[in-house]
Design a protein around this motif. Structure first.
Motif, PDB file in Angstrom:
ATOM      1  N   MET A 114       2.950  -0.811 -13.229  1.00  0.00           N
ATOM      2  CA  MET A 114       3.731  -2.051 -13.258  1.00  0.00           C
ATOM      3  C   MET A 114       2.866  -3.282 -12.986  1.00  0.00           C
ATOM      4  N   GLY A 115       1.561  -3.096 -12.897  1.00  0.00           N
ATOM      5  CA  GLY A 115       0.648  -4.206 -12.641  1.00  0.00           C
ATOM      6  C   GLY A 115       0.334  -4.356 -11.165  1.00  0.00           C
ATOM      7  N   GLY A 116      -0.540  -5.296 -10.874  1.00  0.00           N
ATOM      8  CA  GLY A 116      -0.963  -5.537  -9.498  1.00  0.00           C
ATOM      9  C   GLY A 116      -2.254  -6.330  -9.478  1.00  0.00           C
ATOM     10  N   ASP A 117      -2.948  -6.252  -8.363  1.00  0.00           N
ATOM     11  CA  ASP A 117      -4.207  -6.975  -8.183  1.00  0.00           C
ATOM     12  C   ASP A 117      -5.319  -5.996  -7.842  1.00  0.00           C
ATOM     13  N   VAL A 118      -6.500  -6.241  -8.406  1.00  0.00           N
ATOM     14  CA  VAL A 118      -7.685  -5.454  -8.060  1.00  0.00           C
ATOM     15  C   VAL A 118      -8.754  -6.424  -7.590  1.00  0.00           C
ATOM     16  N   ARG A 119      -9.286  -6.162  -6.403  1.00  0.00           N
ATOM     17  CA  ARG A 119     -10.359  -6.993  -5.846  1.00  0.00           C
ATOM     18  C   ARG A 119     -11.647  -6.174  -5.820  1.00  0.00           C
ATOM     19  N   ILE A 120     -12.696  -6.774  -6.373  1.00  0.00           N
ATOM     20  CA  ILE A 120     -14.002  -6.121  -6.425  1.00  0.00           C
ATOM     21  C   ILE A 120     -14.967  -6.952  -5.599  1.00  0.00           C
ATOM     22  N   SER A 121     -15.547  -6.323  -4.586  1.00  0.00           N
ATOM     23  CA  SER A 121     -16.474  -7.051  -3.715  1.00  0.00           C
ATOM     24  C   SER A 121     -17.678  -6.187  -3.396  1.00  0.00           C
ATOM     25  N   GLY A 122     -18.758  -6.858  -3.040  1.00  0.00           N
ATOM     26  CA  GLY A 122     -19.978  -6.163  -2.670  1.00  0.00           C
ATOM     27  C   GLY A 122     -20.556  -6.761  -1.407  1.00  0.00           C
ATOM     28  N   HIS A 123     -21.037  -5.900  -0.544  1.00  0.00           N
ATOM     29  CA  HIS A 123     -21.662  -6.330   0.705  1.00  0.00           C
ATOM     30  C   HIS A 123     -23.022  -5.651   0.775  1.00  0.00           C
ATOM     31  N   GLY A 124     -24.063  -6.399   0.452  1.00  0.00           N
ATOM     32  CA  GLY A 124     -25.385  -5.787   0.381  1.00  0.00           C
ATOM     33  C   GLY A 124     -25.407  -4.814  -0.788  1.00  0.00           C
ATOM     34  N   ASP A 125     -25.689  -3.542  -0.491  1.00  0.00           N
ATOM     35  CA  ASP A 125     -25.743  -2.523  -1.531  1.00  0.00           C
ATOM     36  C   ASP A 125     -24.443  -1.716  -1.584  1.00  0.00           C
ATOM     37  N   LYS A 126     -23.439  -2.102  -0.830  1.00  0.00           N
ATOM     38  CA  LYS A 126     -22.159  -1.375  -0.763  1.00  0.00           C
ATOM     39  C   LYS A 126     -21.098  -2.119  -1.559  1.00  0.00           C
ATOM     40  N   TRP A 127     -20.317  -1.372  -2.317  1.00  0.00           N
ATOM     41  CA  TRP A 127     -19.259  -1.933  -3.142  1.00  0.00           C
ATOM     42  C   TRP A 127     -17.899  -1.419  -2.681  1.00  0.00           C
ATOM     43  N   GLU A 128     -16.877  -2.252  -2.899  1.00  0.00           N
ATOM     44  CA  GLU A 128     -15.503  -1.859  -2.591  1.00  0.00           C
ATOM     45  C   GLU A 128     -14.597  -2.388  -3.698  1.00  0.00           C
ATOM     46  N   VAL A 129     -13.778  -1.504  -4.249  1.00  0.00           N
ATOM     47  CA  VAL A 129     -12.805  -1.864  -5.282  1.00  0.00           C
ATOM     48  C   VAL A 129     -11.436  -1.460  -4.764  1.00  0.00           C
ATOM     49  N   THR A 130     -10.557  -2.448  -4.576  1.00  0.00           N
ATOM     50  CA  THR A 130      -9.238  -2.200  -3.981  1.00  0.00           C
ATOM     51  C   THR A 130      -8.140  -2.691  -4.906  1.00  0.00           C
ATOM     52  N   GLY A 131      -7.205  -1.803  -5.188  1.00  0.00           N
ATOM     53  CA  GLY A 131      -6.037  -2.148  -5.981  1.00  0.00           C
ATOM     54  C   GLY A 131      -4.805  -2.193  -5.104  1.00  0.00           C
ATOM     55  N   THR A 132      -4.007  -3.254  -5.240  1.00  0.00           N
ATOM     56  CA  THR A 132      -2.766  -3.372  -4.472  1.00  0.00           C
ATOM     57  C   THR A 132      -1.620  -3.683  -5.424  1.00  0.00           C
ATOM     58  N   ALA A 133      -0.471  -3.096  -5.134  1.00  0.00           N
ATOM     59  CA  ALA A 133       0.729  -3.316  -5.936  1.00  0.00           C
ATOM     60  C   ALA A 133       1.945  -2.937  -5.111  1.00  0.00           C
ATOM     61  N   ASP A 134       3.091  -3.511  -5.456  1.00  0.00           N
ATOM     62  CA  ASP A 134       4.328  -3.168  -4.762  1.00  0.00           C
ATOM     63  C   ASP A 134       4.695  -1.703  -4.991  1.00  0.00           C
ATOM     64  N   LYS A 135       4.401  -1.211  -6.213  1.00  0.00           N
ATOM     65  CA  LYS A 135       4.683   0.187  -6.545  1.00  0.00           C
ATOM     66  C   LYS A 135       3.438   0.815  -7.147  1.00  0.00           C
ATOM     67  N   LEU A 136       2.989   1.892  -6.526  1.00  0.00           N
ATOM     68  CA  LEU A 136       1.839   2.639  -7.035  1.00  0.00           C
ATOM     69  C   LEU A 136       2.299   4.006  -7.535  1.00  0.00           C
ATOM     70  N   ASN A 137       1.572   4.523  -8.502  1.00  0.00           N
ATOM     71  CA  ASN A 137       1.801   5.877  -8.994  1.00  0.00           C
ATOM     72  C   ASN A 137       0.466   6.612  -8.888  1.00  0.00           C
ATOM     73  N   VAL A 138       0.197   7.156  -7.705  1.00  0.00           N
ATOM     74  CA  VAL A 138      -1.106   7.766  -7.414  1.00  0.00           C
ATOM     75  C   VAL A 138      -1.055   9.264  -7.702  1.00  0.00           C
ATOM     76  N   ASP A 139      -1.914   9.717  -8.596  1.00  0.00           N
ATOM     77  CA  ASP A 139      -2.061  11.140  -8.870  1.00  0.00           C
ATOM     78  C   ASP A 139      -2.956  11.719  -7.776  1.00  0.00           C
ATOM     79  N   GLY A 140      -2.342  12.398  -6.819  1.00  0.00           N
ATOM     80  CA  GLY A 140      -3.066  12.877  -5.644  1.00  0.00           C
ATOM     81  C   GLY A 140      -4.265  13.747  -5.962  1.00  0.00           C
ATOM     82  N   ALA A 141      -4.133  14.626  -6.973  1.00  0.00           N
ATOM     83  CA  ALA A 141      -5.238  15.523  -7.321  1.00  0.00           C
ATOM     84  C   ALA A 141      -6.441  14.742  -7.834  1.00  0.00           C
ATOM     85  N   LEU A 142      -6.193  13.742  -8.651  1.00  0.00           N
ATOM     86  CA  LEU A 142      -7.308  12.943  -9.177  1.00  0.00           C
ATOM     87  C   LEU A 142      -7.999  12.164  -8.066  1.00  0.00           C
TER      88      LEU A 142
END
Length: 198
Positions: A123-151
């Motif tokens: 249903m859409g949402g926001d993804v924030r991509i940030s880097g701190h030195g050599d470390k990266w973080e990609v975070t997705g946020t949404a009111d409704k998520l459909n997370v495939d636990g196995a994946l």
């Protein structure tokens, strides 16, 4: 998949995207010429133009995500413009929170992680991509998520209990590509947030 398979997949991805972007560019140029002379106007022209623009943006995105990538730098403006074009065609808003140029192979990991997040946000949402030195973080946020636990559970190891489908290929390529760069994937999931770190 072994290391040689990933390399072959990258070469195939690069070749397909390279061969497709040229005719898409030619169609775009043709549409611009038609627009200049006023030969065709109206909603039909807007639909064709928008569809061609979306296709071109996705192909350029896929070329980075699935193609062969070295450590040549990609500038912030280039990446931000590419993501802006991709964003127009989808429901996910992407925030690229890096100011400096970064190696293409690291952008590749970020794009694969972005695709993983997108898969959990129908249903859409926001993804924030940030880097701190050599470390990266990609975070997705949404009111409704459909997370495939196995994946999401097994993207850390790259060993999946079920067969990966074409729509899920990013989950297989992300850990393989990260391992090739000497990195490990870490995952956090919550009711409204998914995070990948590498």
């Amino acid at each position: 998949m072994g290391g040689s398979d990933v390399n072959l997949a990258e070469l195939i991805g690069s070749r397909i995207c390279h061969d497709l972007i040229s005719p898409i560019g030619a169609i775009t140029n043709g549409l611009e010429l038609l627009d200049m002379v006023g030969a065709v106007q109206g909603p039909e022209m807007e639909l064709i133009s928008g569809s061609v623009g979306s296709a071109g943006a996705r192909i350029r995105f896929f070329r980075v995500a699935f193609g062969s990538a070295g450590d040549q730098p990609l500038g912030r403006t280039e990446v931000a413009d590419l993501l802006k074009d991709v964003e127009r065609a989808g429901r996910v808003r992407v925030h690229w929170n890096l100011t400096d140029a970064v190696p293409r192979n690291q952008v590749k990991l970020a794009f694969l992680a972005l695709m993983c997040c997108e898969s959990a946000m129908p249903m859409g949402g926001d993804v924030r991509i940030s880097g701190h030195g050599d470390k990266w973080e990609v975070t997705g946020t949404a009111d409704k998520l459909n997370v495939d636990g196995a994946l999401w559970k097994h993207v850390v190891t790259g060993r999946f209990p079920n067969k990966i489908t074409p729509a899920q290929v990013q989950f297989a390529l992300l850990p393989e590509s990260a391992t090739a760069m000497g990195r490990k994937i870490a995952v956090e999931t919550a009711s409204t947030r998914v995070t990948l770190r590498f």
